[in-house]
Design an enzyme around this catalytic site. Sequence first.
Site, PDB file in Angstrom:
ATOM      1  N   ASP A 171       0.910  -1.155   0.030  1.00 34.03           N
ATOM      2  CA  ASP A 171      -0.034  -0.182   0.152  1.00 34.03           C
ATOM      3  C   ASP A 171       0.790   1.153  -0.027  1.00 34.03           C
ATOM      4  O   ASP A 171       0.257   1.990  -0.479  1.00 34.03           O
ATOM      5  CB  ASP A 171      -0.715  -0.082   1.448  1.00 34.03           C
ATOM      6  CG  ASP A 171      -1.777  -1.287   1.293  1.00 34.03           C
ATOM      7  OD1 ASP A 171      -2.197  -1.674   0.148  1.00 34.03           O
ATOM      8  OD2 ASP A 171      -2.111  -1.647   2.517  1.00 34.03           O
ATOM      9  N   LYS A 215      18.216   7.071   7.503  1.00 38.68           N
ATOM     10  CA  LYS A 215      18.561   5.735   7.195  1.00 38.68           C
ATOM     11  C   LYS A 215      19.939   5.149   7.584  1.00 38.68           C
ATOM     12  O   LYS A 215      20.749   6.087   7.231  1.00 38.68           O
ATOM     13  CB  LYS A 215      18.273   5.607   5.723  1.00 38.68           C
ATOM     14  CG  LYS A 215      16.901   5.802   5.265  1.00 38.68           C
ATOM     15  CD  LYS A 215      16.848   5.644   3.647  1.00 38.68           C
ATOM     16  CE  LYS A 215      17.560   7.164   3.286  1.00 38.68           C
ATOM     17  NZ  LYS A 215      17.244   7.004   1.624  1.00 38.68           N
ATOM     18  N   ASP A 244      18.723   2.281  -3.705  1.00 41.90           N
ATOM     19  CA  ASP A 244      19.829   1.907  -4.460  1.00 41.90           C
ATOM     20  C   ASP A 244      21.129   1.412  -3.615  1.00 41.90           C
ATOM     21  O   ASP A 244      22.222   0.926  -4.143  1.00 41.90           O
ATOM     22  CB  ASP A 244      20.519   2.951  -5.404  1.00 41.90           C
ATOM     23  CG  ASP A 244      21.045   4.173  -4.671  1.00 41.90           C
ATOM     24  OD1 ASP A 244      20.290   4.482  -3.747  1.00 41.90           O
ATOM     25  OD2 ASP A 244      22.258   4.369  -4.949  1.00 41.90           O
TER      26      ASP A 244
END
Lengths: 304, 304
Positions: free
Chosen positions: B23, B228, B253
Amino acid sequence: MAPQPKYLSGDQSAIDEFINKFDIFLFDCDGVLWSGDHLFPGTVETLELLRSKGKKIVFVTNNSTKSRADYQKKLSSMGIPSEIDEIFASAYSSAIYISRIMKLPAPKNKVYVIGEAGIETELRSEGVEFVGGTDPAFRRDITPEDYTKMADGSMLDENVGIVLAGLDFHINYLKLSIGYQYLARGAKFLATNTDSTLPSNHTFFPGAGSISIPLINMTGQHPIALGKPSQAMMDSIEGKFQFDRKAACMIGDRLDTDIRFGLEGKLGGTLAVLTGVSKKAEWEVEGAKVVPAYYVDKLSDLKG
Amino acid sequence: MAPQPKYLSGDQSAIDEFINKFDIFLFDCDGVLWSGDHLFPGTVETLELLRSKGKKIVFVTNNSTKSRADYQKKLSSMGIPSEIDEIFASAYSSAIYISRIMKLPAPKNKVYVIGEAGIETELRSEGVEFVGGTDPAFRRDITPEDYTKMADGSMLDENVGIVLAGLDFHINYLKLSIGYQYLARGAKFLATNTDSTLPSNHTFFPGAGSISIPLINMTGQHPIALGKPSQAMMDSIEGKFQFDRKAACMIGDRLDTDIRFGLEGKLGGTLAVLTGVSKKAEWEVEGAKVVPAYYVDKLSDLKG
């Protein structure tokens, strides 16, 4: 428990034996001769006693912002007479290491300096060319044009073969970026010393090791350090003074830098003084790795 | 060898199944949507396709110098339409974490900022008080008076309870010294992100992690990172968007940041694209620790 050090304070025959055993004494300064701005009583007399017995004295400091001449002024301001040739600071150690040990072939032997004037003075005294340092062209914000000119190399000096990082009170993003570029292009990485902090005013400020660590973080490379406890500094001192290590004694207040420096350098002796950072308990614990050969409560105990 | 990812490029039924499974898609940007200044062909159409199927899109970036509004302008300049609420940058992540998760009791909840305007904008948007940042009073050389006033605390704000370090193009000795003083006095240590480098112009410049590392070096403390792959960022994203992690997929990536971020966050899926840093060979080796669930040659392969 590791063999414990011999306690000299108050034991005149042990003191005499200790002094007679060595020809050269390497002195750490802060915490041994003085603390901050406070000269310990008896410091000058103790140094005089050693000199009167024909002992060679070397003041060994990790301070990288001062040239030997600057440091002699500091000793003088503390009331301690000294000769410039008795002083061995990490800026000088770095210059000696570059000019007499590394000896990179010209013209690719220029040094990119992150640091203050003391480093520049000592590099000049050894005839080493450098860029960066206190040059106002490097004391500014980075500009969009800089990114392009670093990427294409046009703002870099193609003869830089060494990056030397010391304590820099004017550290900035531009200097770090340029340092990275030289390292990424293959320059050798040196640090005057790697002390993480600089003690001052009873607290701490960033030390030379906290100036070089962004470059370590970016490149994964670790610099050769020219300050205590790095043996590159011991090699520089030996190269200059040509002494027998067995007849040399390191005197200091910190186990992890001074005493370790003497032990790893396989000097004839190490003397801890308890007027600085390290405490007796640190070598009295099971598994203590750095244990001096001797200790005194304070340096002036040596004058009996 | 670890179970290998499913390759989606050119396999329409696998692509349909992949898209139907989720979703919400969390997108890394550079290396996925574009590279440097070059927008990958088909990026806009792929995002449109996902939106047309009712999928929620979040752009997740470690860029700490930009507010969400700044970052929306960047997306726009690249030709990518977006809503401000689709953007989650590490400055915003930090602000959310401070205001909604840490919730330090007033008045000791001010933030000392090392970083640029984007952090300030996001802290303001969450009603968090701060000092430092882009304040010109901190963009100067350290003076002898500063040492005294830091040591006695008179130039410090006693209500600072958090040090937040991000990418700061104006980093200097004064800012690092003040940051150290707050940490030494017990402030919590946060970093927007810990990327050691900032890719630009096909080379690297110091990243946010190379701004905070002197403080880590000085204090021995490690910051909670809000970018992150830190799960503090995932918690912030979840806190804001309230989604089912099993129905979420991270697209990126870089295995070590993006894919690891999704795996450790226990998302339903992770998709690697091969238009950036990481190569297929990295997960095809024995002992590979970070393996995506899916991969494509390029993002636009998802539009079939």
